[in-house]
Design a protein around this motif. Structure first.
Motif, PDB file in Angstrom:
ATOM      1  N   TRP A  64       0.781  -1.249  -0.039  1.00  0.00           N
ATOM      2  CA  TRP A  64      -0.118  -0.015  -0.017  1.00  0.00           C
ATOM      3  C   TRP A  64       0.767   1.232   0.016  1.00  0.00           C
ATOM      4  CZ3 TRP A  64      -4.671   1.692  -0.990  1.00  0.00           C
ATOM      5  CH2 TRP A  64      -5.025   2.776  -0.593  1.00  0.00           C
ATOM      6  N   GLN A  65       1.930   1.260   1.007  1.00  0.00           N
ATOM      7  CA  GLN A  65       2.949   2.515   0.951  1.00  0.00           C
ATOM      8  C   GLN A  65       3.512   2.712  -0.478  1.00  0.00           C
ATOM      9  OE1 GLN A  65       5.158   1.033   4.302  1.00  0.00           O
ATOM     10  NE2 GLN A  65       3.857   2.217   5.495  1.00  0.00           N
ATOM     11  N   VAL A  66       3.846   1.710  -1.265  1.00  0.00           N
ATOM     12  CA  VAL A  66       4.383   2.067  -2.635  1.00  0.00           C
ATOM     13  C   VAL A  66       3.234   2.610  -3.505  1.00  0.00           C
ATOM     14  CG1 VAL A  66       5.006   0.683  -4.670  1.00  0.00           C
ATOM     15  CG2 VAL A  66       6.106   0.017  -2.438  1.00  0.00           C
ATOM     16  N   LEU A  67       2.050   1.997  -3.519  1.00  0.00           N
ATOM     17  CA  LEU A  67       1.007   2.546  -4.011  1.00  0.00           C
ATOM     18  C   LEU A  67       0.811   4.167  -3.927  1.00  0.00           C
ATOM     19  CD1 LEU A  67      -1.141   2.126  -6.344  1.00  0.00           C
ATOM     20  CD2 LEU A  67      -2.622   1.437  -4.285  1.00  0.00           C
ATOM     21  N   GLU A  68       0.589   4.575  -2.381  1.00  0.00           N
ATOM     22  CA  GLU A  68       0.572   5.841  -2.097  1.00  0.00           C
ATOM     23  C   GLU A  68       1.545   6.681  -2.553  1.00  0.00           C
ATOM     24  OE1 GLU A  68      -1.783   6.763   1.876  1.00  0.00           O
ATOM     25  OE2 GLU A  68      -0.016   5.930   2.422  1.00  0.00           O
ATOM     26  N   ARG A  69       2.797   6.184  -2.312  1.00  0.00           N
ATOM     27  CA  ARG A  69       3.773   7.021  -2.913  1.00  0.00           C
ATOM     28  C   ARG A  69       3.582   7.369  -4.620  1.00  0.00           C
ATOM     29  NH1 ARG A  69       6.984   4.328   0.942  1.00  0.00           N
ATOM     30  NH2 ARG A  69       7.592   2.738  -0.665  1.00  0.00           N
ATOM     31  N   LYS A  70       3.355   6.369  -5.432  1.00  0.00           N
ATOM     32  CA  LYS A  70       2.973   6.827  -6.589  1.00  0.00           C
ATOM     33  C   LYS A  70       2.089   7.618  -6.850  1.00  0.00           C
ATOM     34  CE  LYS A  70       4.776   2.068  -8.238  1.00  0.00           C
ATOM     35  NZ  LYS A  70       4.318   0.710  -8.793  1.00  0.00           N
ATOM     36  N   ILE A  71       0.893   7.429  -6.123  1.00  0.00           N
ATOM     37  CA  ILE A  71      -0.217   8.480  -6.167  1.00  0.00           C
ATOM     38  C   ILE A  71       0.014   9.703  -5.801  1.00  0.00           C
ATOM     39  CG2 ILE A  71      -2.627   8.854  -5.431  1.00  0.00           C
ATOM     40  CD1 ILE A  71      -3.066   5.910  -5.376  1.00  0.00           C
ATOM     41  N   SER A  72       0.794   9.854  -4.807  1.00  0.00           N
ATOM     42  CA  SER A  72       1.318  11.328  -4.160  1.00  0.00           C
ATOM     43  C   SER A  72       2.158  11.904  -5.172  1.00  0.00           C
ATOM     44  CB  SER A  72       2.117  11.163  -2.895  1.00  0.00           C
ATOM     45  OG  SER A  72       1.077  10.640  -2.036  1.00  0.00           O
ATOM     46  N   ALA A  73       2.746  11.346  -6.101  1.00  0.00           N
ATOM     47  CA  ALA A  73       3.828  11.817  -6.990  1.00  0.00           C
ATOM     48  C   ALA A  73       2.848  12.378  -8.274  1.00  0.00           C
ATOM     49  CB  ALA A  73       4.741  10.804  -7.479  1.00  0.00           C
ATOM     50  N   LEU A  74       1.604  11.871  -8.305  1.00  0.00           N
ATOM     51  CA  LEU A  74       0.945  12.492  -9.634  1.00  0.00           C
ATOM     52  C   LEU A  74       0.811  14.022  -9.486  1.00  0.00           C
ATOM     53  CD1 LEU A  74      -1.418   9.511  -9.819  1.00  0.00           C
ATOM     54  CD2 LEU A  74       0.580   9.957 -11.274  1.00  0.00           C
ATOM     55  N   PRO A  75       0.359  14.731 -10.388  1.00  0.00           N
ATOM     56  CA  PRO A  75       0.098  15.969 -10.616  1.00  0.00           C
ATOM     57  C   PRO A  75      -1.096  16.336  -9.660  1.00  0.00           C
ATOM     58  CG  PRO A  75       0.387  15.263 -12.704  1.00  0.00           C
ATOM     59  CD  PRO A  75       0.324  14.256 -11.952  1.00  0.00           C
ATOM     60  N   ALA A  76      -1.081  17.107  -8.422  1.00  0.00           N
ATOM     61  CA  ALA A  76      -1.948  17.387  -7.630  1.00  0.00           C
ATOM     62  C   ALA A  76      -3.356  18.011  -8.138  1.00  0.00           C
ATOM     63  CB  ALA A  76      -1.471  17.996  -6.476  1.00  0.00           C
ATOM     64  N   LEU A  77      -3.170  18.741  -8.889  1.00  0.00           N
ATOM     65  CA  LEU A  77      -4.406  19.533  -9.527  1.00  0.00           C
ATOM     66  C   LEU A  77      -4.797  18.792 -10.645  1.00  0.00           C
ATOM     67  CD1 LEU A  77      -2.798  23.314  -9.607  1.00  0.00           C
ATOM     68  CD2 LEU A  77      -4.250  21.893  -7.817  1.00  0.00           C
ATOM     69  N   ASN A  78      -4.696  17.761 -11.157  1.00  0.00           N
ATOM     70  CA  ASN A  78      -5.223  17.066 -12.283  1.00  0.00           C
ATOM     71  C   ASN A  78      -6.502  16.133 -11.483  1.00  0.00           C
ATOM     72  OD1 ASN A  78      -5.781  13.956 -13.428  1.00  0.00           O
ATOM     73  ND2 ASN A  78      -4.587  15.565 -14.985  1.00  0.00           N
ATOM     74  N   ILE A  79      -7.591  16.502 -12.312  1.00  0.00           N
ATOM     75  CA  ILE A  79      -8.969  15.816 -11.841  1.00  0.00           C
ATOM     76  C   ILE A  79      -8.936  14.614 -11.465  1.00  0.00           C
ATOM     77  CG2 ILE A  79      -9.780  15.469 -14.195  1.00  0.00           C
ATOM     78  CD1 ILE A  79     -11.669  16.927 -11.045  1.00  0.00           C
ATOM     79  N   HIS A  80      -8.036  13.505 -12.203  1.00  0.00           N
ATOM     80  CA  HIS A  80      -7.907  12.201 -12.213  1.00  0.00           C
ATOM     81  C   HIS A  80      -7.318  11.954 -11.004  1.00  0.00           C
ATOM     82  CE1 HIS A  80     -10.039  11.518 -16.029  1.00  0.00           C
ATOM     83  NE2 HIS A  80      -9.011  12.398 -16.523  1.00  0.00           N
TER      84      HIS A  80
END
Length: 150
Positions: free
Chosen positions: A53-69
């Protein structure tokens, strides 16, 4: 790797007994510490060992924060995430809000997905499989999939 489909029951307190074949793996990988959340697109729950889960969470956190997806993914997947731990007899308590989201009855399906599990209401699982079969007949098979040798 988590593999296989298991027919399980949820008790009256909302607890799920992890199949014996996965208990040792879960204990070895994460000492029984898991994360449970909703699937962002399907009416099921996702169960991850804490480290995965922590690996997945880091990947999601690295995505552009203002992107709607990204916002949608964070609000659904991370926003509903619940830390949980297997008890002494390898049961997992599924919070009522998550059981309601997945519309769980007493009978559920636990499906190994490699690094995590999906938890489905049994009826919804069968409907989903039928739907996927019908949809796959309407689309051509991607080249990468057609090159797999089974």
């Amino acid at each position: 790797m988590f593999r296989g489909v298991h027919n399980l029951t949820v008790d009256v307190k909302g607890r799920l007994k992890i199949p014996t074949r996965h208990q040792g793996q879960i204990d070895e990988i994460c000492a029984g510490k898991m994360v449970l959340s909703i699937h962002p697109d399907d009416p099921c729950l996702l169960l991850y060992p804490l480290k995965e889960w922590q690996v997945l969470e880091r990947k999601i956190s690295a995505l552009p924060a203002l992107n709607i997806h990204t916002k949608r993914l964070k609000r659904k997947l991370i926003g509903h995430a619940t830390d949980c731990e297997l008890d002494g007899v390898s049961r997992l308590l599924i919070p009522a809000t998550l059981r309601e989201y997945a519309n769980f009855s007493k009978k559920i399906i636990m499906s190994g997905q490699g690094h995590n599990f999906e938890l489905w209401d049994e009826d919804a699982w069968h409907k989903q499989l039928d739907s996927l079969d019908a949809l796959s007949k309407q689309e051509s098979v991607p080249e990468a999939v057609s090159q797999l040798s089974l």
